[in-house]
Motif scaffolding. Structure first.
Motif, mmCIF file in Angstrom:
data_model
loop_
_atom_site.group_PDB
_atom_site.id
_atom_site.type_symbol
_atom_site.label_atom_id
_atom_site.label_comp_id
_atom_site.label_asym_id
_atom_site.label_seq_id
_atom_site.Cartn_x
_atom_site.Cartn_y
_atom_site.Cartn_z
ATOM 1 N N PRO A 184 10.537 9.114 -5.347
ATOM 2 C CA PRO A 184 9.446 9.877 -5.931
ATOM 3 C C PRO A 184 8.696 10.333 -4.590
ATOM 4 O O PRO A 184 7.516 10.946 -4.762
ATOM 5 C CB PRO A 184 8.704 8.685 -6.479
ATOM 6 N N TYR A 185 9.309 10.328 -3.211
ATOM 7 C CA TYR A 185 8.054 10.548 -2.269
ATOM 8 C C TYR A 185 8.046 11.966 -1.939
ATOM 9 O O TYR A 185 8.966 12.818 -1.768
ATOM 10 C CB TYR A 185 8.686 9.811 -0.977
ATOM 11 N N VAL A 186 6.747 12.337 -1.593
ATOM 12 C CA VAL A 186 6.555 13.774 -1.151
ATOM 13 C C VAL A 186 6.228 13.732 0.239
ATOM 14 O O VAL A 186 6.215 14.840 1.022
ATOM 15 C CB VAL A 186 5.177 14.200 -1.880
ATOM 16 N N PHE A 187 6.226 12.571 0.871
ATOM 17 C CA PHE A 187 5.746 12.395 2.383
ATOM 18 C C PHE A 187 6.364 11.283 2.962
ATOM 19 O O PHE A 187 6.209 10.178 2.348
ATOM 20 C CB PHE A 187 4.295 12.475 2.457
ATOM 21 N N SER A 188 7.138 11.534 4.176
ATOM 22 C CA SER A 188 7.543 10.243 4.859
ATOM 23 C C SER A 188 6.904 10.430 6.162
ATOM 24 O O SER A 188 7.103 11.375 6.935
ATOM 25 C CB SER A 188 9.088 10.264 4.923
ATOM 26 N N LYS A 189 6.537 9.086 6.923
ATOM 27 C CA LYS A 189 6.186 9.123 8.170
ATOM 28 C C LYS A 189 7.234 8.025 9.029
ATOM 29 O O LYS A 189 7.571 7.099 8.478
ATOM 30 C CB LYS A 189 4.821 8.340 8.211
ATOM 31 N N GLY A 190 7.633 8.545 10.101
ATOM 32 C CA GLY A 190 8.566 7.640 11.105
ATOM 33 C C GLY A 190 7.668 6.548 11.749
ATOM 34 O O GLY A 190 6.469 6.767 11.942
ATOM 35 N N VAL B 65 0.880 -1.301 -0.039
ATOM 36 C CA VAL B 65 0.185 -0.058 -0.057
ATOM 37 C C VAL B 65 0.955 1.170 0.197
ATOM 38 O O VAL B 65 0.704 2.092 -0.831
ATOM 39 C CB VAL B 65 -1.054 -0.055 1.187
ATOM 40 N N VAL B 66 1.730 1.352 0.941
ATOM 41 C CA VAL B 66 2.680 2.486 0.989
ATOM 42 C C VAL B 66 4.035 1.828 1.153
ATOM 43 O O VAL B 66 4.210 0.929 1.821
ATOM 44 C CB VAL B 66 2.470 3.476 1.988
ATOM 45 N N ALA B 67 4.990 2.400 0.724
ATOM 46 C CA ALA B 67 6.375 1.958 0.722
ATOM 47 C C ALA B 67 6.903 1.987 2.042
ATOM 48 O O ALA B 67 6.896 2.964 2.846
ATOM 49 C CB ALA B 67 7.392 2.648 -0.224
ATOM 50 N N THR B 68 7.451 0.908 2.238
ATOM 51 C CA THR B 68 8.484 0.696 3.906
ATOM 52 C C THR B 68 9.750 0.888 3.585
ATOM 53 O O THR B 68 10.265 -0.230 2.946
ATOM 54 C CB THR B 68 7.958 -0.433 4.385
ATOM 55 N N PHE C 39 -2.597 12.631 -2.739
ATOM 56 C CA PHE C 39 -1.782 12.097 -3.510
ATOM 57 C C PHE C 39 -1.895 10.579 -3.460
ATOM 58 O O PHE C 39 -2.585 9.785 -2.893
ATOM 59 C CB PHE C 39 -0.422 12.232 -2.595
ATOM 60 N N SER C 40 -1.217 10.043 -4.708
ATOM 61 C CA SER C 40 -1.237 8.524 -4.815
ATOM 62 C C SER C 40 -0.346 8.042 -3.719
ATOM 63 O O SER C 40 0.579 8.536 -3.294
ATOM 64 C CB SER C 40 -0.503 8.148 -6.272
ATOM 65 N N ASN C 41 -0.832 6.898 -3.344
ATOM 66 C CA ASN C 41 0.158 5.916 -2.308
ATOM 67 C C ASN C 41 1.472 5.890 -2.750
ATOM 68 O O ASN C 41 2.386 5.707 -1.831
ATOM 69 C CB ASN C 41 -0.543 4.789 -2.114
ATOM 70 N N THR C 42 1.790 6.035 -4.332
ATOM 71 C CA THR C 42 3.370 5.778 -4.420
ATOM 72 C C THR C 42 4.097 7.010 -4.028
ATOM 73 O O THR C 42 5.179 6.888 -4.079
ATOM 74 C CB THR C 42 3.381 5.618 -5.848
ATOM 75 N N ALA C 43 3.507 8.194 -3.583
ATOM 76 C CA ALA C 43 4.104 9.238 -3.325
ATOM 77 C C ALA C 43 4.301 9.341 -1.700
ATOM 78 O O ALA C 43 4.877 10.375 -1.198
ATOM 79 C CB ALA C 43 3.363 10.604 -3.766
ATOM 80 N N ILE C 44 3.869 8.313 -1.016
ATOM 81 C CA ILE C 44 3.819 8.334 0.200
ATOM 82 C C ILE C 44 4.826 7.070 0.936
ATOM 83 O O ILE C 44 4.705 6.034 0.595
ATOM 84 C CB ILE C 44 2.532 7.925 0.863
ATOM 85 N N TYR D 182 -9.387 2.978 2.459
ATOM 86 C CA TYR D 182 -8.741 4.185 3.337
ATOM 87 C C TYR D 182 -8.369 3.463 4.474
ATOM 88 O O TYR D 182 -7.405 3.566 5.201
ATOM 89 C CB TYR D 182 -9.735 5.083 3.758
ATOM 90 N N ILE D 183 -9.157 2.293 4.783
ATOM 91 C CA ILE D 183 -8.758 1.459 6.187
ATOM 92 C C ILE D 183 -7.376 0.734 5.729
ATOM 93 O O ILE D 183 -6.520 0.609 6.531
ATOM 94 C CB ILE D 183 -9.768 0.416 6.494
ATOM 95 N N ASP D 184 -7.378 0.078 4.420
ATOM 96 C CA ASP D 184 -6.023 -0.505 4.128
ATOM 97 C C ASP D 184 -4.800 0.328 4.424
ATOM 98 O O ASP D 184 -3.926 0.026 4.590
ATOM 99 C CB ASP D 184 -6.326 -0.962 2.664
ATOM 100 N N TYR D 185 -5.084 1.534 3.818
ATOM 101 C CA TYR D 185 -4.097 2.611 3.837
ATOM 102 C C TYR D 185 -3.616 2.699 5.310
ATOM 103 O O TYR D 185 -2.483 2.850 5.475
ATOM 104 C CB TYR D 185 -4.698 3.852 3.290
ATOM 105 N N LEU D 186 -4.713 3.119 6.191
ATOM 106 C CA LEU D 186 -4.212 3.508 7.567
ATOM 107 C C LEU D 186 -3.306 2.105 8.100
ATOM 108 O O LEU D 186 -2.476 2.120 9.066
ATOM 109 C CB LEU D 186 -5.202 3.754 8.675
#
Length: 406
Positions: free
Chosen positions: A172-178, A9-12, A258-263, A213-217
């Motif tokens: 390609p990321y615009v957002f990173s979450k620790g 879903v989002v890159a780790t 944004f697309s998930n690929t940017a997160i 959205y639940i998959d995303y979170l």
């Protein structure tokens, strides 16, 4: 040992421990020549009196790639603001301290309030919102990072790993979450993530069915982490909550825009500890009790905008599913902790689950009764449309405060 699992879903981005901090910082210094980096530190004055922030500042003094540091200072009088200016003066980076309780910033707030554009409640969310406005007005950064000022286990490596994904021009990321494990003093912490967010998302999935959205979170290993970094150009178009739903709210805005690929999410620490909030079962407006209610509201609100219909019957089912799922997780976390030489207090864990279950219902009922209520602050693009000069006014106010009281 770190794995290399991807959730799809989002890159780790993992820490496989094959690269030194020196090499990472050297690259970041090179990247920052064309992508200047600003760090936002939302702070209460009381945090200046704690050891955690002193260590953070000492660590930041050695960071070579940060161009600007913006400190948003809450709950400070004039004497305390003067002390804060002196306290942060040791930073070698260009920095500014926003005195949110000072007369100049209050005047800006009142002007915004007259136009119905001001954040309604004080707190971390409002502090961050004004810091974002200041960053936008400065027009001198391409990347903005944010973290709290109460991190007991802070190190320079946390910041380096946090900003790297959005600073490297090849990514390609615009957002990173620790993300990180919440471990301290031989205990497994992170109760709200473990015992509220995770079982809530699982129970919602059981009740209302599959939702992207639940998959995303669910894809985020620590969705309530207060550490994130992003490209500056996205700041003006995100709406963030002023309440305890800040972290979920930011993720929701990224999902919308944004697309998930940017997160991405990035492993920034092997162990993390900060100031602990009390459970506060006796006062629903404080501590983890208030936090749990605000988080549930944020999730319900976002699902509703995606077309999910809620009713009292749905909420009763969600609560029942949540309670059973959360109790199962209490057992799993206990086993996980014990195998790793850590501990959990089952009684306190189940007390937390009981409180969160009650607050889940309260949050749902509140949402159903006042569906138009929202804690979201205006996008800065909207503010600028109504008040084109507000960012310059803020720049002037902060500069005047620092000149007068420094």
């Amino acid at each position: 040992m770190a794995d290399f699992h991807q959730n799809g879903v989002v890159a780790t981005l993992h820490n496989l421990r094959e690269r030194s901090l020196h090499r990472v910082e050297r690259e970041l210094t090179s990247f920052s020549a064309t992508r200047p980096i600003t760090l936002i530190l939302p702070s209460l004055f009381s945090e200046l009196e704690a050891d955690a922030l002193d260590n953070i500042v000492q660590q930041l003094m050695e960071v070579p790639y940060i161009s600007n540091i913006i400190i948003g200072l809450d709950q400070a009088n004039e004497e305390q603001y003067r002390h804060a200016l002196k306290y942060f003066s040791r930073l070698p980076q260009q920095h500014a301290v926003l005195w949110n309780d000072g007369p100049r910033m209050k005047a800006i707030h009142e002007r915004l309030d007259m136009a119905s554009l001001a954040p309604e409640q004080p707190g971390k969310g409002r502090n961050v919102w004004y810091c974002i406005g200041y960053v936008l007005g400065a027009r001198n950064s391409s990347v903005v990072a944010l973290h709290d000022c109460d991190i007991v286990t802070y190190s320079r490596e946390m910041l380096a790993r946090l900003v790297y994904p959005v600073t490297n021009p090849a990514f390609p990321y615009v957002f990173s979450k620790g993300y990180y494990p919440r471990i301290a003093d031989g205990s497994l912490n992170g109760r709200v993530t473990r015992l509220l967010v995770t079982p809530l998302l699982l129970s919602l999935e059981k009740t209302i069915g599959h939702q992207p959205y639940i998959d995303y979170l669910k894809a985020f290993r620590y969705p309530l982490a207060g550490e994130f970094a992003m490209r500056t150009h996205i700041l003006a178009d995100i709406r963030i909550p002023w309440d305890w739903g800040l972290e979920i709210g930011v993720l929701s805005e990224l999902w919308r825009n944004f697309s998930n690929t940017a997160i991405c999410q990035v492993d920034i620490s092997d162990a993390y500890d900060h100031k602990h909030q009390p459970l506060s079962p006796e006062d629903a407006q404080k501590g983890l009790s208030r936090m749990s209610t605000d988080i549930c509201k944020a999730v319900f609100r976002k699902l509703a905008t995606d077309g999910v219909t809620f009713s009292h019957e749905t909420l009763r089912t969600v609560k029942a599913a949540y309670f059973r799922t959360a109790l199962d997780l209490v057992e799993i976390y206990h086993n996980d902790a014990r195998m790793n030489g850590l501990s959990t207090d089952r009684h306190k864990e189940e007390q937390a689950v009981e409180l969160f279950a009650t607050n889940l219902t309260e949050a749902g009922n509140s949402f159903l009764e006042t569906p138009d209520a929202t804690p979201l602050m205006p996008r800065w693009n909207r503010v600028l449309s109504a008040m084109p000069d507000i960012l310059d006014e803020m720049q002037g106010a902060v500069a005047a405060d620092m000149a007068e009281y420094g």
